[in-house]
Write an enzyme that holds these catalytic residues in place. Sequence first.
Site, PDB file in Angstrom:
ATOM      1  N   ARG A  63     -17.401  -1.964   0.707  1.00  0.00           N
ATOM      2  CA  ARG A  63     -18.510  -1.400  -0.302  1.00  0.00           C
ATOM      3  C   ARG A  63     -20.093  -1.612   0.401  1.00  0.00           C
ATOM      4  O   ARG A  63     -20.758  -1.152  -0.331  1.00  0.00           O
ATOM      5  CB  ARG A  63     -19.168  -3.048  -1.096  1.00  0.00           C
ATOM      6  CG  ARG A  63     -17.592  -2.720  -2.244  1.00  0.00           C
ATOM      7  CD  ARG A  63     -17.271  -1.626  -3.112  1.00  0.00           C
ATOM      8  NE  ARG A  63     -16.372  -2.055  -4.069  1.00  0.00           N
ATOM      9  CZ  ARG A  63     -15.020  -0.801  -3.961  1.00  0.00           C
ATOM     10  NH1 ARG A  63     -15.070   0.777  -3.540  1.00  0.00           N
ATOM     11  NH2 ARG A  63     -13.793  -1.135  -5.081  1.00  0.00           N
ATOM     12  N   ASP A 309      -5.498  -1.534   0.761  1.00  0.00           N
ATOM     13  CA  ASP A 309      -6.545  -0.646  -1.206  1.00  0.00           C
ATOM     14  C   ASP A 309      -7.654  -1.790  -1.548  1.00  0.00           C
ATOM     15  O   ASP A 309      -7.682  -1.488  -2.803  1.00  0.00           O
ATOM     16  CB  ASP A 309      -5.763   0.673  -2.031  1.00  0.00           C
ATOM     17  CG  ASP A 309      -7.018   1.512  -2.468  1.00  0.00           C
ATOM     18  OD1 ASP A 309      -6.874   1.947  -3.453  1.00  0.00           O
ATOM     19  OD2 ASP A 309      -8.287   1.385  -2.152  1.00  0.00           O
TER      20      ASP A 309
END
Lengths: 432, 337
Positions: A63, A309
């Site tokens: 992120r 993931d």
Amino acid sequence: MTTIVLRGGQLLDQTGRRSGDVLIDHESGRILEVGPGLTGDRTLDASGCVITPGFVDLHVHLREPGDEVAETILSGSRCAARGGYTAVVAMPNTDPCMDSASVINEVLALGASALCEIRPAAAITIGREGRALAPMAELAALGVRIFTDDGTGLQDDRLMRRALEYAGSIPTDDGTPIVLAQHCEVATLSDGGVMHEGEWSAKLGLGGQPAEAEELMVMRDIALARLTGTRVHFQHLSTAGSVAMVRAAKAGGLPVTAEATPHHVALTDASCAGFDPVFKVHPPLRTDADVEAVRAGLSDGTIDAVATDHAPHPSDAKERPFDQAPPGMLGLETALAVVLADVGLSIDDALPLFSWQPAAIAGLADRHGRPIAPGEPANLAVFDPEHTWTVSGAESSSNSTNTPFEGRTLTGRVRHTIHAGEPVVIDFEATR
Amino acid sequence: MKHLLSIGDLDRAQLEELLDHADRFAEVLTRSVPKVPALRGKTVVLAFFEDSTRTRSSFDVAARRLSADVVNFAAGASSLSKGESLRDTVETIHAMGIDAMVVRHRSSGAPHRISEWIDASIVNAGDGWHQHPTQALLDSFVLRRRLGSLEGRHIAIVGDIAHSRVARSNIEAFTALGAQVTLVGPTTLLPPTVSPWNVGVAHDLDGVIGDLDAIYLLRIQNERLAEPLIPSNREYRDRFGLTAARARRLRADAVICHPGPMNLGVEIDREVTANDDRVAVLDQVAAGVPVRMAVLFNVVGHGRFDEPASSGDRAPSTEDTGTGNASAEDAGTEVLT
């Protein structure tokens, strides 16, 4: 010179299992000695534990840059280290996108102080928009080996062909190949689908993505791998049909590899019954039959790696109606225990899926997933197979808490992690 | 029951009890003062995040007939337009001190999420494509009155079932009450599978129409043409519309239902709605208030007619309050006089 000894454990690597202590040199970051009765300046208790090469995750969302509230490279690396990972491949759907040298360099710089190695992946297309090729050779020169538009699939068949041809013709300085990784999802079929299309989506009145939305792109990329000869890596396989096609493609000698997530072997679409978006993910949680097929794929060599993931989202993002919430779930800290429990593999059989197989795909085999031997880089995980613990999003090292395993009691947890000779996790906690 | 989120949460006995209570409240509504104190002191918020004048007014009237205090939350005028999240919005409303929230939202599952966030009774007034429990209850109420019972009856639900919360709730309600349900429509308007339910599927309305005790017509929305799921309304009417010709092949004692508003000339012809006594649409509308009174009575109140007073409050009485004589304090007194 500070030395650390991992004492009292069993060693497990490509060569098999044996008893022994491991003496590590903190300064050079290498293993000094392996054998019984070793001592060092500092001792980490490994009694009852299995010492393995550290794990490599081919698929994590850190992120940063852009959504640091959800996660940063540092906080994500803490999760990784606690999960036993000594290297992770950072997905490029950041803001700005990892499609240029400047952003790749920023990620590498931030990664230098992380608790594990951060290996950036880059986008195949500029902005992941699926229109123009990213400067793949320039980025490969910075060490990028995996290119993906992950988050979406590359929809245009012709562009995917050209991307494969171009990537396949880029020479790399260390000889490790470039891999195009695909999030297989045909947008015209998945559009409007927020969960798996099937019995549960019918009952819950939610739009669904049929299995075919994934399978059609798997089929296409197998054909393009055949046409171009470039390596294709299939991300997060989730359907029985996808697994079967990859099995056949490998049997046919095609240069394809695949990964699967822990949540796709642990959970089904029935989890969505309470409309909790913690269970919303792309590709979606599927049926029992699909879960069985993915488990079988991990057990029989069809699927090369477990990849989490890991997708952090702040709680307010997930505290929305199901269709409005973003997809994705945490995974780094729970991966090994969940896979051992739900696929029914021993640590001996699961270890290749976590360690040297993903290391090879990521081009990291020279320093991760190595045998535990003197002179090797000290990237190690010390796993306690008997330790029971209860999953808690609040207790996670992530900035986010969206774990689908909240409240689940797991058996087995990484107790210590050594990254480049530094103990980054001691007694289940990150050291910094 | 604390919430009413989904018909599937209720068993047959609970469904029938709600319908029985609705019968009682229908009687109350015929009185000169059609009001009972059952929910006096309770605050009911109508949180309609999706527009609906009809359902909202129906709940509003029902709550007031039960003497509850009603607060109307207007989604358009709220802070939602300023970016406040749904959770923050409902927590703010709840902080003002409410007992129940009636929720309509365009997202399936929104009432379920809200029930996790606040400690109030939640009544689902329609969530996305998922459920519309009070619609199914009022439809069952009308069919039960007209047919006597749904047991063994053959009911067809025709149209865009895939995107219909009315259909999902009705499937569950009608089958729970013993009816045989057939879904009729083109495959594009049916859910990806019907395996969650014990229903039949037909793509040819003419093949089943003569066997039906009731036909339930769903509205066709223009979005379905845009996707495209059907080529045109004309083709839809041709295959699945209740035309006058089809109405003639429907049994004389069958019931025709539609949740409204109707697209005349698509799912039903004007000729049929104008002249055919089997059309129960107005009964359906009228049934909304007593059925919603029954739901609120059970979810917000304690739902028992024969109970004495609790915690010093007047017992829920359905006496005609026009006389001013409520025999509230007598334990075990029959409350309906």
